[in-house]
Write a protein that holds these residues in place. Structure first.
Motif, PDB file in Angstrom:
ATOM      1  N   LEU A  47       0.793  -1.221   0.000  1.00 35.71           N
ATOM      2  CA  LEU A  47       0.000   0.000   0.000  1.00 35.71           C
ATOM      3  C   LEU A  47       0.829   1.277   0.000  1.00 35.71           C
ATOM      4  O   LEU A  47       0.409   2.284  -0.569  1.00 35.71           O
ATOM      5  N   THR A  48       1.971   1.266   0.643  1.00 38.82           N
ATOM      6  CA  THR A  48       2.767   2.477   0.831  1.00 38.82           C
ATOM      7  C   THR A  48       4.110   2.375   0.104  1.00 38.82           C
ATOM      8  O   THR A  48       4.544   1.272  -0.252  1.00 38.82           O
ATOM      9  N   PRO A  49       4.785   3.505  -0.112  1.00 37.83           N
ATOM     10  CA  PRO A  49       6.132   3.434  -0.691  1.00 37.83           C
ATOM     11  C   PRO A  49       7.056   2.543   0.126  1.00 37.83           C
ATOM     12  O   PRO A  49       7.894   1.830  -0.432  1.00 37.83           O
ATOM     13  N   GLY A  50       6.887   2.567   1.450  1.00 38.87           N
ATOM     14  CA  GLY A  50       7.710   1.718   2.305  1.00 38.87           C
ATOM     15  C   GLY A  50       7.470   0.238   2.072  1.00 38.87           C
ATOM     16  O   GLY A  50       8.407  -0.571   2.161  1.00 38.87           O
ATOM     17  N   ASP A  51       6.225  -0.136   1.775  1.00 41.50           N
ATOM     18  CA  ASP A  51       5.927  -1.542   1.473  1.00 41.50           C
ATOM     19  C   ASP A  51       6.716  -2.010   0.262  1.00 41.50           C
ATOM     20  O   ASP A  51       7.325  -3.085   0.259  1.00 41.50           O
ATOM     21  N   PHE A  52       6.703  -1.204  -0.798  1.00 44.52           N
ATOM     22  CA  PHE A  52       7.399  -1.598  -2.016  1.00 44.52           C
ATOM     23  C   PHE A  52       8.914  -1.580  -1.829  1.00 44.52           C
ATOM     24  O   PHE A  52       9.627  -2.376  -2.433  1.00 44.52           O
ATOM     25  N   GLN A  53       9.389  -0.682  -0.982  1.00 44.98           N
ATOM     26  CA  GLN A  53      10.826  -0.611  -0.727  1.00 44.98           C
ATOM     27  C   GLN A  53      11.299  -1.821   0.072  1.00 44.98           C
ATOM     28  O   GLN A  53      12.372  -2.381  -0.193  1.00 44.98           O
ATOM     29  N   ASP A  69      -1.840   7.507 -16.818  1.00 46.35           N
ATOM     30  CA  ASP A  69      -1.593   8.696 -16.009  1.00 46.35           C
ATOM     31  C   ASP A  69      -1.851   8.427 -14.530  1.00 46.35           C
ATOM     32  O   ASP A  69      -1.965   9.368 -13.742  1.00 46.35           O
ATOM     33  N   GLU A  70      -1.929   7.155 -14.139  1.00 47.74           N
ATOM     34  CA  GLU A  70      -2.185   6.801 -12.742  1.00 47.74           C
ATOM     35  C   GLU A  70      -0.987   6.080 -12.133  1.00 47.74           C
ATOM     36  O   GLU A  70      -0.256   5.354 -12.818  1.00 47.74           O
ATOM     37  N   GLU A  71      -0.825   6.270 -10.849  1.00 46.05           N
ATOM     38  CA  GLU A  71       0.314   5.720 -10.117  1.00 46.05           C
ATOM     39  C   GLU A  71       0.352   4.193 -10.170  1.00 46.05           C
ATOM     40  O   GLU A  71       1.436   3.595 -10.220  1.00 46.05           O
ATOM     41  N   GLU A  72      -0.802   3.566 -10.144  1.00 45.86           N
ATOM     42  CA  GLU A  72      -0.868   2.106 -10.171  1.00 45.86           C
ATOM     43  C   GLU A  72      -0.116   1.540 -11.376  1.00 45.86           C
ATOM     44  O   GLU A  72       0.669   0.589 -11.253  1.00 45.86           O
ATOM     45  N   PHE A  73      -0.339   2.137 -12.544  1.00 44.33           N
ATOM     46  CA  PHE A  73       0.330   1.644 -13.748  1.00 44.33           C
ATOM     47  C   PHE A  73       1.800   2.026 -13.767  1.00 44.33           C
ATOM     48  O   PHE A  73       2.661   1.230 -14.161  1.00 44.33           O
ATOM     49  N   GLU A  74       2.116   3.230 -13.338  1.00 44.69           N
ATOM     50  CA  GLU A  74       3.512   3.678 -13.303  1.00 44.69           C
ATOM     51  C   GLU A  74       4.340   2.763 -12.408  1.00 44.69           C
ATOM     52  O   GLU A  74       5.454   2.364 -12.760  1.00 44.69           O
ATOM     53  N   ARG A  75       3.807   2.405 -11.255  1.00 41.71           N
ATOM     54  CA  ARG A  75       4.501   1.502 -10.336  1.00 41.71           C
ATOM     55  C   ARG A  75       4.707   0.139 -10.987  1.00 41.71           C
ATOM     56  O   ARG A  75       5.793  -0.445 -10.925  1.00 41.71           O
ATOM     57  N   LEU A  76       3.655  -0.414 -11.581  1.00 45.72           N
ATOM     58  CA  LEU A  76       3.753  -1.723 -12.221  1.00 45.72           C
ATOM     59  C   LEU A  76       4.773  -1.715 -13.343  1.00 45.72           C
ATOM     60  O   LEU A  76       5.636  -2.605 -13.419  1.00 45.72           O
ATOM     61  N   PHE A  77       4.689  -0.730 -14.227  1.00 45.31           N
ATOM     62  CA  PHE A  77       5.594  -0.669 -15.372  1.00 45.31           C
ATOM     63  C   PHE A  77       7.041  -0.537 -14.910  1.00 45.31           C
ATOM     64  O   PHE A  77       7.945  -1.155 -15.483  1.00 45.31           O
ATOM     65  N   SER A  78       7.261   0.247 -13.864  1.00 45.64           N
ATOM     66  CA  SER A  78       8.618   0.428 -13.339  1.00 45.64           C
ATOM     67  C   SER A  78       9.161  -0.876 -12.745  1.00 45.64           C
ATOM     68  O   SER A  78      10.337  -1.225 -12.955  1.00 45.64           O
ATOM     69  N   GLU A  79       8.311  -1.602 -12.028  1.00 45.99           N
ATOM     70  CA  GLU A  79       8.751  -2.876 -11.453  1.00 45.99           C
ATOM     71  C   GLU A  79       9.083  -3.888 -12.546  1.00 45.99           C
ATOM     72  O   GLU A  79      10.072  -4.629 -12.448  1.00 45.99           O
ATOM     73  N   LEU A  80       8.271  -3.938 -13.581  1.00 42.63           N
ATOM     74  CA  LEU A  80       8.527  -4.872 -14.672  1.00 42.63           C
ATOM     75  C   LEU A  80       9.788  -4.481 -15.442  1.00 42.63           C
ATOM     76  O   LEU A  80      10.582  -5.353 -15.824  1.00 42.63           O
TER      77      LEU A  80
END
Length: 262
Positions: free
Chosen positions: A164-170, A199-210
């Motif tokens: 849920l949070t930036p810390g979770d992903f980190q 233009d949403e964070e959900e996709f930006e996060r996913l694309f960056s992780e991939l």
């Protein structure tokens, strides 16, 4: 709406990797006459505020961050309260859409950034056995006789898995084995994103992780852009990153796919 031929042929050959986003859940909520908030509205409701500019600093476009909003809300109210807040906002729909049923029926291996259990309900409705893989677990190869759902952000039914949070992903980054297997899957399949907006964070996060797992920019992949028009700046931004976009809501994209495969 014109579904890319490359996607259709890949699905026919069992070589299409599907990623499903929260707009599948939004469609289900709308059909049930429930309010499913836009990500920018949810971010503000959680406590996110636009950063203040320093004197003389020029304003730049800022996308409201749900992740930062979650961190703010968690700090103020605690993790259990945050989970209940999000579950109340995003987890109300209980009946999967026909589009999600089609996704389950047609794709042996699905990656999801949704937080609800609608995919499990869809699998029951189409009588398909479904294996659920949580973040951190080994990602299997596609099995045409079964269905596998890889939850990249966890689910409300297992709150300890939620991202849920930036810390979770980190703190819970994808492990070396997962990254290696994702790299192989991306290289050997056509990647198809449905239920996202670029233009949403959900996709930006996913694309960056991939992209991180792949070790660079992804090979050419496809995005069915949901909910309206995408401006020229975003269109060009993502095209330069190898993403081919077309406008289609999740249900529309899946209905067209089913018609083309019939």
């Amino acid at each position: 709406m014109s579904l890319p031929v490359e996607v259709i042929e890949a699905v026919k050959g069992g070589k299409c990797l599907l990623f499903v986003g929260s707009h599948f859940s939004m469609e289900a909520a709308e059909l049930a006459d429930l309010v499913y908030p836009e990500q920018k509205d949810l971010a503000k409701d959680l406590g996110w505020k636009k950063p203040k500019l320093a004197i003389g600093q020029k304003a730049k476009p800022v996308v409201p961050s749900v992740e930062e909003g979650c961190a703010i809300y968690e700090q103020a109210n605690g993790r259990p309260a945050l989970v209940e807040k999000l579950k109340g906002a995003l987890g109300g729909a209980t009946t999967p859409t026909e589009g999600l049923k089609t996704a389950i029926a047609r794709f042996p291996l699905i990656f999801s950034t949704c937080l609800d259990d609608l995919a499990e309900a869809a699998a029951k409705d189409v009588s398909m056995p479904l294996d659920v893989i949580e973040r951190g677990q080994k990602i299997p190869d596609a099995d045409p006789d079964r269905r596998t759902l890889v939850r990249l952000r966890g689910s409300f039914s297992r709150p300890e898995t939620l991202m849920l949070t930036p810390g979770d992903f980190q703190s819970r980054q994808l492990g070396p084995d997962q990254r290696k297997h994702l790299r192989t899957l991306i290289r050997n399949n056509v990647v198809f994103f449905v239920g996202y907006r670029p233009d949403e964070e959900e996709f930006e996060r996913l694309f960056s992780e991939l992209s991180d797992a792949y070790g660079g920019e992804l090979p050419r992949c496809h995005l069915a852009c949901t909910q309206g028009v995408i401006d020229d700046f975003l269109w060009q931004k993502w095209v330069w990153r190898g993403l081919l976009l077309f406008l289609a809501d999740p249900g529309e994209a899946m209905k067209e796919l089913e018609a083309r495969l019939a």
